[in-house]
Design a protein around this motif. Structure first.
Motif, mmCIF file in Angstrom:
data_model
loop_
_atom_site.group_PDB
_atom_site.id
_atom_site.type_symbol
_atom_site.label_atom_id
_atom_site.label_comp_id
_atom_site.label_asym_id
_atom_site.label_seq_id
_atom_site.Cartn_x
_atom_site.Cartn_y
_atom_site.Cartn_z
ATOM 1 N N PRO A 1 67.441 -35.632 -19.894
ATOM 2 C CA PRO A 1 66.241 -36.233 -19.319
ATOM 3 C C PRO A 1 65.976 -35.659 -17.931
ATOM 4 O O PRO A 1 66.908 -35.405 -17.162
ATOM 5 C CB PRO A 1 66.601 -37.719 -19.219
ATOM 6 C CG PRO A 1 68.098 -37.757 -19.201
ATOM 7 C CD PRO A 1 68.538 -36.585 -20.032
ATOM 8 N N ALA A 2 64.705 -35.433 -17.607
ATOM 9 C CA ALA A 2 64.341 -34.942 -16.276
ATOM 10 C C ALA A 2 64.312 -36.109 -15.295
ATOM 11 O O ALA A 2 64.346 -37.276 -15.697
ATOM 12 C CB ALA A 2 62.980 -34.261 -16.333
ATOM 13 N N TYR A 3 64.258 -35.759 -14.014
ATOM 14 C CA TYR A 3 64.229 -36.772 -12.957
ATOM 15 C C TYR A 3 62.956 -37.605 -13.070
ATOM 16 O O TYR A 3 61.872 -37.053 -13.249
ATOM 17 C CB TYR A 3 64.277 -36.066 -11.603
ATOM 18 C CG TYR A 3 64.163 -36.961 -10.409
ATOM 19 C CD1 TYR A 3 65.145 -37.899 -10.128
ATOM 20 C CD2 TYR A 3 63.083 -36.848 -9.549
ATOM 21 C CE1 TYR A 3 65.055 -38.705 -9.004
ATOM 22 C CE2 TYR A 3 62.984 -37.644 -8.421
ATOM 23 C CZ TYR A 3 63.965 -38.572 -8.154
ATOM 24 O OH TYR A 3 63.868 -39.368 -7.049
ATOM 25 N N ARG A 4 63.105 -38.924 -13.011
ATOM 26 C CA ARG A 4 61.931 -39.782 -13.159
ATOM 27 C C ARG A 4 61.593 -40.550 -11.908
ATOM 28 O O ARG A 4 60.873 -41.543 -11.951
ATOM 29 C CB ARG A 4 62.175 -40.776 -14.292
ATOM 30 C CG ARG A 4 61.808 -40.156 -15.631
ATOM 31 C CD ARG A 4 62.375 -40.961 -16.754
ATOM 32 N NE ARG A 4 62.784 -40.084 -17.828
ATOM 33 C CZ ARG A 4 63.030 -40.515 -19.049
ATOM 34 N NH1 ARG A 4 62.919 -41.792 -19.348
ATOM 35 N NH2 ARG A 4 63.412 -39.671 -19.978
ATOM 36 N N GLY A 5 62.135 -40.113 -10.778
ATOM 37 C CA GLY A 5 61.895 -40.859 -9.549
ATOM 38 C C GLY A 5 60.526 -40.588 -8.935
ATOM 39 O O GLY A 5 60.181 -41.142 -7.903
ATOM 40 N N LYS A 6 59.744 -39.715 -9.611
ATOM 41 C CA LYS A 6 58.440 -39.298 -9.054
ATOM 42 C C LYS A 6 57.392 -40.384 -9.230
ATOM 43 O O LYS A 6 56.391 -40.163 -9.909
ATOM 44 C CB LYS A 6 57.954 -38.058 -9.788
ATOM 45 C CG LYS A 6 58.727 -36.824 -9.459
ATOM 46 C CD LYS A 6 57.827 -35.606 -9.537
ATOM 47 C CE LYS A 6 58.561 -34.388 -9.027
ATOM 48 N NZ LYS A 6 57.682 -33.351 -8.564
ATOM 49 N N ARG A 7 57.618 -41.548 -8.710
ATOM 50 C CA ARG A 7 56.631 -42.613 -8.888
ATOM 51 C C ARG A 7 56.516 -43.397 -7.604
ATOM 52 O O ARG A 7 57.408 -43.354 -6.790
ATOM 53 C CB ARG A 7 57.034 -43.516 -10.038
ATOM 54 C CG ARG A 7 58.392 -44.163 -9.780
ATOM 55 C CD ARG A 7 59.083 -44.566 -11.066
ATOM 56 N NE ARG A 7 60.508 -44.660 -10.768
ATOM 57 C CZ ARG A 7 61.466 -44.682 -11.667
ATOM 58 N NH1 ARG A 7 61.166 -44.555 -12.939
ATOM 59 N NH2 ARG A 7 62.715 -44.777 -11.324
#
Lengths: 210, 210, 210
Positions: free
Chosen positions: A204-210
């Protein structure tokens, strides 16, 4: 609790090593020929990719760099480049070659971890050394070619090396014979990489981009 | 005239070092997560960025590579990557992070120069080693990410490291206690970098193009 | 059959070395100034390009890195950068500079091979070390600048280094005095590179793409 000493893993180590070198040298030469490069460039790529990871490993450990005082390793890399250079490109394309590379990756990760433990490197850095041995040759190859490196793809590649290296380090503390540890660890790393090639598994890629 | 010997600069050195490692490891992990990479890639970037400069320094000096025979440094880098990975990106953006990086830069430049002088390296190369220790991790990080490196920006970055390193080398010949030398040098380097961040200070570009 | 020992090649070696360093440092500084960089960046490029190849060679051989314990080499590189920085770009353009670089290439290839043989490195890896010494500084320079490296151009560059290095290794087994071996080998490498510059000689590219 047994930590292998140099040579203790027995006669399989040098062969794992030569196999990893030849396979990675070939991937380096293929990277150069696919770009329509000359034989000299192909040989340079073969050398750097074939011995790069192991060279960094040996420098980091303070061990003599394995290929510099060896009569045959550099010649093996140059020969691999010659072989690739003299044959048509389609021989070296497709999944067959990816699988060879997967075997080299698993073998090299285990070899790197085993050699480091044998030099008295503690477990966590020894694990890192296994990953470095397996991946750095390919990273330098990609950087020299100006390509985005394997590091930057979500594909399970570094992760397969990490699995093989971590498993070898953990198993080496169970008392299992080093040969068995190496076989299990390399097998698991190869299986993960093969699954990634077959079913395009990715982390899974990093999902903190929110 | 006194040149510090290893350990002489006292208990502050290991802490400067660990601080530099953790900060640079974090910047490496941030570089990977900002590109939407996986955790394994983030950990690899954290390691290479965190220990890259110090590794090159130790190899150049002929010293044992500091993190390879240490149980905790590699684990610190992987933990820093985990921390970054598990938290939202906006925590790690903006000037706050740039300032942390500036502290790492100054600390690492002084530490590199001090360790080199302690190993008997002459002044000019010891100055170079300070700069290398501080900057090479970030340069390798940028090259692996395929980015134009900090080297290529007119922004005062390498220059701040050069100031800290040069000042430490010069001050160490004045007879001041090493701790004071380190504090003054790191403070000056940090101040220059902070000024560059705040007011976008830059060095003049080459004007020979005429 | 005689293999030169360190120092045996006599007083010419250190001068070949300093010449190679200064020329390569200058090419590094030019690469930075041509991109409109600052003096600090130019000095960094000068250092890395000037000592890069020799540094890798010494690390690989397990020799002390030549410039770290030397008072003048780092200063020479920084001085070369200053010289380039203070003068107009047109002085450093064109074929004159390419020819200086060709002399540096040939000198460095011979020096690298000679130093390696002197350290007891076997012939094939010693040949590789000559090529590495001559080419790696330029490759790192190009990678840092984000340029396609000399490696990827069909132009005869690495090949000229390979000729000089191979010739030196072969001649050193004929019993000729090392000075004569070095002169012949460096002359041949320089001649090949000069011919490549003059008549745009290039190696054939890979033709397996069918």
């Amino acid at each position: 609790m047994s930590v292998p000493v140099p040579g203790y893993i027995g006669p399989i180590l040098p062969w794992l090593d030569l196999f990893g070198i030849a396979v990675f040298a070939a991937t380096g030469a293929v990277a150069a020929t696919m770009r329509g490069q000359t034989f000299v460039t192909a040989a340079f790529f073969a050398l750097v990719t074939g011995v790069g990871g192991g060279t960094i490993r040996d420098l980091l450990m303070g061990a003599p760099v394995f290929w510099v005082h060896d009569r045959s390793v550099a010649a093996i890399c140059i020969t691999a480049a010659l072989l690739i250079w003299l044959t048509p490109e389609r021989w070296w394309h497709g999944k067959g070659f990816d699988w060879l590379d997967a075997m080299g990756l698993a073998a090299y990760a285990v070899f790197g971890a085993a050699k480091s433990l044998g030099y008295g490197v503690p477990p966590v850095p020894a694990f890192v050394m296994g990953v470095v041995t397996a991946c750095v040759g390919g990273i330098i190859r990609d950087m020299m070619a100006g390509e985005p490196s394997i590091l930057m793809r979500p594909e399970l590649y570094v992760t397969a090396a990490a699995l093989a290296s971590a498993l070898y380090v953990v198993l080496s503390f169970t008392g299992l014979p080093p040969f068995a540890c190496g076989l299990v660890a390399a097998g698991a790393g190869f299986a993960l990489r093969a699954a990634a090639i077959q079913w395009r598994l990715a982390l899974p890629a990093y999902r903190g981009k929110r």
